[in-house]
Scaffold this motif. Structure first.
Motif, PDB file in Angstrom:
ATOM      1  N   LEU A  59       0.629  -1.352  -0.002  1.00 43.78           N
ATOM      2  CA  LEU A  59       0.061   0.032   0.150  1.00 43.78           C
ATOM      3  C   LEU A  59       1.052   1.218  -0.025  1.00 43.78           C
ATOM      4  N   GLU A  60       0.427   2.362  -0.611  1.00 45.59           N
ATOM      5  CA  GLU A  60       1.173   3.477  -0.742  1.00 45.59           C
ATOM      6  C   GLU A  60       1.413   4.048   0.322  1.00 45.59           C
ATOM      7  N   VAL A  61       0.366   4.107   1.493  1.00 47.27           N
ATOM      8  CA  VAL A  61       0.679   4.515   2.784  1.00 47.27           C
ATOM      9  C   VAL A  61       1.843   3.931   3.438  1.00 47.27           C
ATOM     10  N   ASN A  62       2.098   2.935   3.380  1.00 49.47           N
ATOM     11  CA  ASN A  62       3.179   2.051   4.117  1.00 49.47           C
ATOM     12  C   ASN A  62       4.392   2.135   3.272  1.00 49.47           C
ATOM     13  N   LYS A  63       4.325   2.543   2.017  1.00 50.21           N
ATOM     14  CA  LYS A  63       5.556   2.344   1.318  1.00 50.21           C
ATOM     15  C   LYS A  63       6.375   3.853   1.483  1.00 50.21           C
ATOM     16  N   THR A  64       5.579   4.868   1.682  1.00 50.09           N
ATOM     17  CA  THR A  64       6.098   6.126   1.863  1.00 50.09           C
ATOM     18  C   THR A  64       6.071   6.880   3.163  1.00 50.09           C
TER      19      THR A  64
END
Length: 327
Positions: A274-279
């Protein structure tokens, strides 16, 4: 490194005079990160101890509160995600609005002592006012946690993980958090601290025993779960968790594949992608992706020598003798 450059839990600039006096009377030591003191049988950095005391003195529990507890790096992120998904499943028919898609599990379920009461002695809990049950988390041992819950009929879920896997996961997490090379020398230093029991939230055996005994004494309010069983029998363990949290699966939900859908939503592959957990980052500037590595059982075999393995096993066996607890 100045006080302001240190991670919040390692700083010493937010400690009351009363707590300073207490610290001076406690057993003390240090590890590679900072000074430690032993309070109610558990080792803390000074600022974290202040947060523990803030929690014990100021938290106002509600009867429906749920606390997710664990020793560090024992599957905490996974437990938070699963619990959120279970409790939120009736509210989010549209999967695009699910809170796990827009925030890291640690942002949704805050820690008492390394989040809420580390920031303030009286944190604002109004954002939880509309939710019932309220969901919190901790790494404190059970007897310390209960002092802040003031005999409220709370529910506690404890996730226990093999000590050797917890050590390896913590090693990688610390190196990534501190932006260090994943060095063997750091592991060896952490191993010695781990075996002595002198380390942040240690000793691990006393930590697990506090919840193990609590679950035997009060099974309606304390659920003891094992990381390894969540891995080998996820459906059965998720249903067990749902029952305990008071939101069991209906026959219709099981037939529609809801159990499997939640497990997929909360899987390491899905959450880490998920984007939130990648960035994203936590308020303490920890990268969200630091919380996702392998999640494997037995990964310690790739890093610990036979001598290290035997030493941990001997210590754990001795410390847990007579308790019927094994991990």
């Amino acid at each position: 490194m100045t006080q302001n450059e240190l991670p919040m839990n390692l700083r010493e600039d937010n400690i009351s005079e009363e707590t300073k006096k207490l610290i001076s009377s406690l057993p003390s030591d240090k590890d590679a990160q900072g000074k430690l003191c032993k309070y109610q049988g558990c080792w803390y950095y000074y600022n974290t101890l202040q947060a523990v005391i803030n929690f014990q003195e100021n938290f106002q529990p509600q009867n429906t509160d749920i606390v997710l507890a664990s020793f560090p790096k024992s599957g905490t992120t996974w437990l938070k995600a699963l619990s959120v998904a279970l409790l939120e499943r009736s509210k989010h028919d549209d999967p695009l609005t699910h809170p796990l898609l827009s925030d890291n599990p640690h942002g949704i379920v805050p820690f008492f002592e390394i989040d809420m009461y580390l920031k303030s002695s009286t944190p604002d809990l109004t954002k939880f006012s509309s939710s019932s049950p309220r969901l919190f988390s901790t790494h404190m041992p059970l007897h310390t946690l209960k002092e802040g819950l003031k005999d409220s009929p709370f529910k506690i879920v404890y996730l226990c993980r093999n000590a050797k896997d917890a050590l390896i996961s913590r090693w990688y997490f610390r190196c990534k958090y501190q932006k260090n090379e994943v060095a063997r020398s750091i592991l060896e230093s952490m191993f010695e601290s781990f075996c002595s029991g002198v380390g942040f939230y240690g000793p691990i055996w006393d930590h697990a025993l506090s919840y193990w005994r609590g679950s035997l004494e009060n099974p309606k309010n304390v659920l003891f779960m094992r990381y390894e069983e969540l891995k080998t029998e996820p459906c059965a363990q998720l249903k067990r968790l749902a029952e305990f949290l008071g939101c069991p699966f209906t026959k219709e939900e099981e037939e529609s594949g809801m159990v499997e859908k939640i497990l997929e939503l909360c899987s390491l592959d899905n959450l880490s992608g998920l984007e939130v957990n990648k960035t994203g980052k936590t308020w303490m500037n920890v990268d969200h992706n630091s919380y996702f590595r392998k999640g494997e059982v037995g990964d310690w075999k790739n890093y610990l020598t036979l001598e290290m393995e035997n030493k941990i096993d001997m210590i754990i066996e001795e410390k847990l003798k007579g308790s019927d607890l094994k991990f």
